[in-house]
Design a protein around this motif. Structure first.
Motif, PDB file in Angstrom:
ATOM      1  N   THR A 199      20.879 -54.522  47.129  1.00  0.00           N
ATOM      2  CA  THR A 199      21.543 -55.377  47.416  1.00  0.00           C
ATOM      3  C   THR A 199      20.930 -56.494  48.571  1.00  0.00           C
ATOM      4  O   THR A 199      20.955 -57.712  48.600  1.00  0.00           O
ATOM      5  CB  THR A 199      23.194 -55.373  47.431  1.00  0.00           C
ATOM      6  N   GLY A 200      20.361 -55.496  49.623  1.00  0.00           N
ATOM      7  CA  GLY A 200      19.673 -56.288  50.746  1.00  0.00           C
ATOM      8  C   GLY A 200      18.535 -57.120  49.992  1.00  0.00           C
ATOM      9  O   GLY A 200      18.326 -58.102  50.577  1.00  0.00           O
ATOM     10  N   LEU A 201      17.865 -56.473  49.140  1.00  0.00           N
ATOM     11  CA  LEU A 201      16.770 -57.177  48.672  1.00  0.00           C
ATOM     12  C   LEU A 201      17.163 -58.709  47.826  1.00  0.00           C
ATOM     13  O   LEU A 201      16.405 -59.622  48.068  1.00  0.00           O
ATOM     14  CB  LEU A 201      15.839 -56.364  47.693  1.00  0.00           C
ATOM     15  N   LEU A 202      18.346 -58.252  46.998  1.00  0.00           N
ATOM     16  CA  LEU A 202      18.930 -59.476  46.494  1.00  0.00           C
ATOM     17  C   LEU A 202      19.021 -60.677  47.472  1.00  0.00           C
ATOM     18  O   LEU A 202      19.099 -61.684  46.848  1.00  0.00           O
ATOM     19  CB  LEU A 202      20.134 -59.233  45.847  1.00  0.00           C
ATOM     20  N   PHE A 203      19.772 -60.154  48.651  1.00  0.00           N
ATOM     21  CA  PHE A 203      20.200 -61.398  49.445  1.00  0.00           C
ATOM     22  C   PHE A 203      19.052 -61.944  50.219  1.00  0.00           C
ATOM     23  O   PHE A 203      18.931 -63.130  50.258  1.00  0.00           O
ATOM     24  CB  PHE A 203      21.382 -60.648  50.634  1.00  0.00           C
ATOM     25  N   PHE A 204      17.886 -61.327  50.539  1.00  0.00           N
ATOM     26  CA  PHE A 204      16.893 -61.692  50.869  1.00  0.00           C
ATOM     27  C   PHE A 204      16.279 -62.927  49.867  1.00  0.00           C
ATOM     28  O   PHE A 204      15.664 -63.872  50.201  1.00  0.00           O
ATOM     29  CB  PHE A 204      15.814 -61.013  51.231  1.00  0.00           C
ATOM     30  N   LEU A 205      16.370 -62.610  48.665  1.00  0.00           N
ATOM     31  CA  LEU A 205      15.554 -63.403  47.420  1.00  0.00           C
ATOM     32  C   LEU A 205      16.444 -64.393  47.188  1.00  0.00           C
ATOM     33  O   LEU A 205      15.911 -65.717  47.330  1.00  0.00           O
ATOM     34  CB  LEU A 205      15.561 -62.537  46.359  1.00  0.00           C
ATOM     35  N   VAL A 206      17.930 -64.547  47.401  1.00  0.00           N
ATOM     36  CA  VAL A 206      18.732 -65.551  47.170  1.00  0.00           C
ATOM     37  C   VAL A 206      18.792 -66.467  48.319  1.00  0.00           C
ATOM     38  O   VAL A 206      18.601 -67.676  48.177  1.00  0.00           O
ATOM     39  CB  VAL A 206      20.328 -64.929  47.053  1.00  0.00           C
ATOM     40  N   GLY A 207      18.473 -65.894  49.301  1.00  0.00           N
ATOM     41  CA  GLY A 207      18.191 -66.679  50.677  1.00  0.00           C
ATOM     42  C   GLY A 207      16.956 -67.773  50.590  1.00  0.00           C
ATOM     43  O   GLY A 207      16.857 -68.797  51.023  1.00  0.00           O
ATOM     44  N   ALA A 208      16.027 -67.014  49.897  1.00  0.00           N
ATOM     45  CA  ALA A 208      14.659 -67.410  49.846  1.00  0.00           C
ATOM     46  C   ALA A 208      15.022 -68.709  49.007  1.00  0.00           C
ATOM     47  O   ALA A 208      14.171 -69.818  49.039  1.00  0.00           O
ATOM     48  CB  ALA A 208      13.611 -66.574  49.512  1.00  0.00           C
ATOM     49  N   VAL A 209      15.479 -68.398  47.792  1.00  0.00           N
ATOM     50  CA  VAL A 209      15.847 -69.518  46.799  1.00  0.00           C
ATOM     51  C   VAL A 209      16.577 -70.661  47.185  1.00  0.00           C
ATOM     52  O   VAL A 209      16.223 -71.632  47.232  1.00  0.00           O
ATOM     53  CB  VAL A 209      16.332 -69.043  45.644  1.00  0.00           C
ATOM     54  N   LYS A 210      17.414 -70.437  48.206  1.00  0.00           N
ATOM     55  CA  LYS A 210      18.240 -71.403  48.751  1.00  0.00           C
ATOM     56  C   LYS A 210      17.433 -72.040  49.764  1.00  0.00           C
ATOM     57  O   LYS A 210      17.506 -73.417  49.823  1.00  0.00           O
ATOM     58  CB  LYS A 210      19.421 -70.990  49.430  1.00  0.00           C
ATOM     59  N   ASP A 211      16.635 -71.678  50.453  1.00  0.00           N
ATOM     60  CA  ASP A 211      15.674 -72.235  51.392  1.00  0.00           C
ATOM     61  C   ASP A 211      14.855 -73.385  50.745  1.00  0.00           C
ATOM     62  O   ASP A 211      14.481 -74.552  51.047  1.00  0.00           O
ATOM     63  CB  ASP A 211      14.854 -71.477  52.129  1.00  0.00           C
ATOM     64  N   ARG A 212      14.325 -72.915  49.413  1.00  0.00           N
ATOM     65  CA  ARG A 212      13.406 -73.959  48.715  1.00  0.00           C
ATOM     66  C   ARG A 212      14.249 -74.871  47.940  1.00  0.00           C
ATOM     67  O   ARG A 212      13.610 -75.959  47.856  1.00  0.00           O
ATOM     68  CB  ARG A 212      12.615 -72.813  47.790  1.00  0.00           C
ATOM     69  N   TYR A 213      15.301 -74.637  47.329  1.00  0.00           N
ATOM     70  CA  TYR A 213      15.901 -75.625  46.465  1.00  0.00           C
ATOM     71  C   TYR A 213      17.013 -76.327  47.196  1.00  0.00           C
ATOM     72  O   TYR A 213      17.750 -77.325  46.804  1.00  0.00           O
ATOM     73  CB  TYR A 213      16.338 -75.019  45.389  1.00  0.00           C
ATOM     74  N   GLY A 214      17.312 -75.763  48.538  1.00  0.00           N
ATOM     75  CA  GLY A 214      18.580 -76.559  49.286  1.00  0.00           C
ATOM     76  C   GLY A 214      20.027 -76.175  48.782  1.00  0.00           C
ATOM     77  O   GLY A 214      21.048 -76.796  49.227  1.00  0.00           O
ATOM     78  N   THR A 215      19.857 -75.318  47.890  1.00  0.00           N
ATOM     79  CA  THR A 215      21.338 -74.750  47.537  1.00  0.00           C
ATOM     80  C   THR A 215      21.189 -73.445  46.622  1.00  0.00           C
ATOM     81  O   THR A 215      20.230 -72.989  46.390  1.00  0.00           O
ATOM     82  CB  THR A 215      21.646 -76.004  46.171  1.00  0.00           C
ATOM     83  N   ALA A 216      22.401 -72.685  46.613  1.00  0.00           N
ATOM     84  CA  ALA A 216      22.499 -71.445  45.613  1.00  0.00           C
ATOM     85  C   ALA A 216      23.430 -71.968  44.542  1.00  0.00           C
ATOM     86  O   ALA A 216      23.799 -70.813  43.863  1.00  0.00           O
ATOM     87  CB  ALA A 216      23.063 -70.349  46.546  1.00  0.00           C
ATOM     88  N   ASP A 217      23.711 -72.869  44.298  1.00  0.00           N
ATOM     89  CA  ASP A 217      24.570 -73.393  43.129  1.00  0.00           C
ATOM     90  C   ASP A 217      23.843 -73.020  41.791  1.00  0.00           C
ATOM     91  O   ASP A 217      22.749 -73.780  41.540  1.00  0.00           O
ATOM     92  CB  ASP A 217      24.911 -74.697  43.187  1.00  0.00           C
TER      93      ASP A 217
END
Length: 527
Positions: A363-381
């Motif tokens: 889950t630590g890895l998952l939150f790192f990855l989701v944070g990276a996705v949000k940084d790139r796309y500006g959203t986690a929606d």
């Protein structure tokens, strides 16, 4: 194992706990001119990496010097009188239960500091951010190393204030509401937990956790144990979090900065389940036996509830936030940990401890990855990420997509990866619970938990399909190139990937540490 004297081991453990606190104080001081680099902000971020790196190195040396032939024995043992009038002692030590959690905490905090150095948090002073990160590390490490009930409570509470400010000052939308919800839930739970600690300490005439575990509840009446377990269990259940005391968690994760979410899921949730194993099981076994079926029932409901909430967020048109979804998945995963503990068997408790470590890594890895996705796309929606100009990670950022898919299949419990063993052992423990527990009830909980694993696979595969698959949109005015995994991201994430594979393929490394210590705890120190 390398040959290290007990005095050196004691010094290492004290160093691991004290250095982050000293580093936090130093982070608030002006940086010497020769160490500033390009800016004072860069200097303090580098300071965070240096301090957490030193703590991780010391933790690795401590693990190397640990006597793996006697993992049930408390090692690096320090016992000094602190408040004689209350009988409170500075009692520190590690065994096969606490050592993996110390290493996990040191590793995740270092990786967060490294990630922050290359991607500083958007918000107020980096000095305050680094100082709070180090105070958080001190409190967490101390929680896993102290062996006095009142000292455990102080360490347990130390992490609340830094996490509150990390969410409230560096978080996203609705960060203040999420931070207040976090602090109120956990503080109220802690007050009740303190009453339970005081009851045990006054009745047993000691707050020493080793002495209390060795006594195995023989000096406490059944009614005292029942009241103590109820009080302590509520406080620990809030931090775990157990359904229905979980409602602070999704809001906190959604609002927290990336490293805040990593540490909250990867380390802080483990403090609650660790308390159940280290304190409640050995100190008040009769009280725990009274509440074990209820704990297992709440755990089973939490497994299914967390998965259904994730399925609801993952469906098309739900506008589900990916960080919120991963937060709800933690409710389900920690349900397996609580189910294993509730069985009161070596199999179940070992499974719970294994699942603790696996959840921290994955889950630590998952939150790192989701944070990276949000940084790139500006959203986690999820709806936006799955839209016509959405993520399509396999085509636009294939390495990032591959890592997200890996973390998802690890989280769903694929055999050969870390997530499999803990959940399987927890279910095995429910198949044959401890004497005196209602086996038909636990068989029912086992079936519910098994159904939860199917729901977990369903929502995680939906997430992978929606975020990773699809045809990348043509480059145009409404689209932009998406950078794939950067070097600093690879450095922060690779250890988590490697350890997830190692724990999945070689579970005996972790179980060999925890099993003798669990056997000793459950037998009251007679083994």
């Amino acid at each position: 194992m390398i040959d290290i004297s007990e005095s050196v081991m004691q010094a290492l453990l004290a160093f691991i706990i004290a250095v982050p606190l000293l580093g936090a104080a130093a982070a608030l001081l002006p940086a010497p001119p020769g160490l500033r680099g390009r800016s004072p902000e860069q200097a303090v971020l580098r300071h965070g990496v240096t301090v957490t790196g030193a703590v991780l190195a010391a933790a690795v040396v401590l693990a190397a010097g640990f006597d793996h032939d006697q993992p049930s024995r408390m090692q690096a043992n320090t016992d000094i009188s602190w408040i004689p009038a209350l009988g409170v002692r500075i009692h520190l030590g590690v065994d096969g239960i606490s050592l993996p959690l110390l290493l996990l905490t040191a590793l995740l905090t270092f990786l967060c500091a490294l990630y922050t150095y290359f991607k500083p948090p958007a918000g107020p002073s980096p000095k305050a951010f680094v100082a709070l990160l180090l105070v958080l590390e001190t409190g967490t490490l101390a929680t896993f190393a102290v062996l006095d009930l009142l000292l455990f409570f102080l360490a347990f509470e130390t992490v609340l204030i830094p996490m509150y400010f990390l969410i409230a000052r560096w978080g996203g939308e609705e960060r203040r509401t999420a931070a207040w919800k976090f602090i109120l839930f956990t503080l109220l739970g802690s007050v009740v937990m303190l009453l339970g600690f005081l009851l045990i300490g006054l009745k047993a005439d000691t707050f020493d956790m080793v002495a209390l575990a060795t006594d195995n509840g023989r000096g406490l009446s059944t009614s005292t144990q029942v009241i103590a377990v109820l009080a302590i269990g509520v406080g620990l259940a809030v931090k775990t979090p157990m359904w229905p005391l979980h409602s602070w968690l999704p809001a906190a994760h959604t609002a927290a900065p990336t490293v805040g979410s990593v540490l909250l899921a990867g380390v802080m949730l483990k403090m609650g389940t660790y308390g159940f194993v280290r304190i409640v099981l050995p100190v008040a076994p009769d009280g725990m036996r009274t509440f074990a079926p209820y704990l297992a029932a709440f755990a089973a409901v939490g497994i299914v509830y967390g998965s259904l909430a994730c399925l609801a967020l993952a469906r098309n048109g739900a506008s589900g936030d990916l960080k919120r979804l991963i937060a709800y998945s933690s409710v389900g995963h920690m349900g397996f940990v609580l189910l294993g503990i509730a069985t009161m068997t070596p199999t179940g408790v070992n499974g719970a401890l294994f699942a603790n470590i696996a959840h921290g890594l994955i889950t630590g890895l998952l939150f790192f990855l989701v944070g990276a996705v949000k940084d790139r796309y500006g959203t986690a929606d999820l709806d936006t990420l799955a839209g016509a100009t959405g993520a399509a990670l396999y085509g636009r950022a294939p390495r990032l997509g591959a890592l997200l898919a890996f973390a998802a299949v690890a989280s769903l419990g694929l055999p050969g990866l870390a997530g499999f063993w803990g959940e399987m052992l927890a279910l095995f423990g429910a198949f044959d619970p401890a004497d005196g527990l209602n086996r038909p009830a636990f068989l029912t909980f086992m079936v519910i938990g098994g159904f939860g694993t199917l729901l977990t696979a369903a929502y995680l595969l939906i997430v992978v399909r929606r975020v990773c698959m699809g045809v990348p949109a043509p480059t145009g005015p409404d689209t932009r190139a998406v950078p794939d995994v950067q070097g600093y991201e690879l450095a922060a994430w690779t250890p988590l990937v490697a350890l997830t594979v190692l724990a999945g393929l070689w579970p005996a490394v972790l179980l060999g540490l925890t099993d003798p210590a669990v056997q000793k705890l459950l037998s009251g120190g007679s083994s």
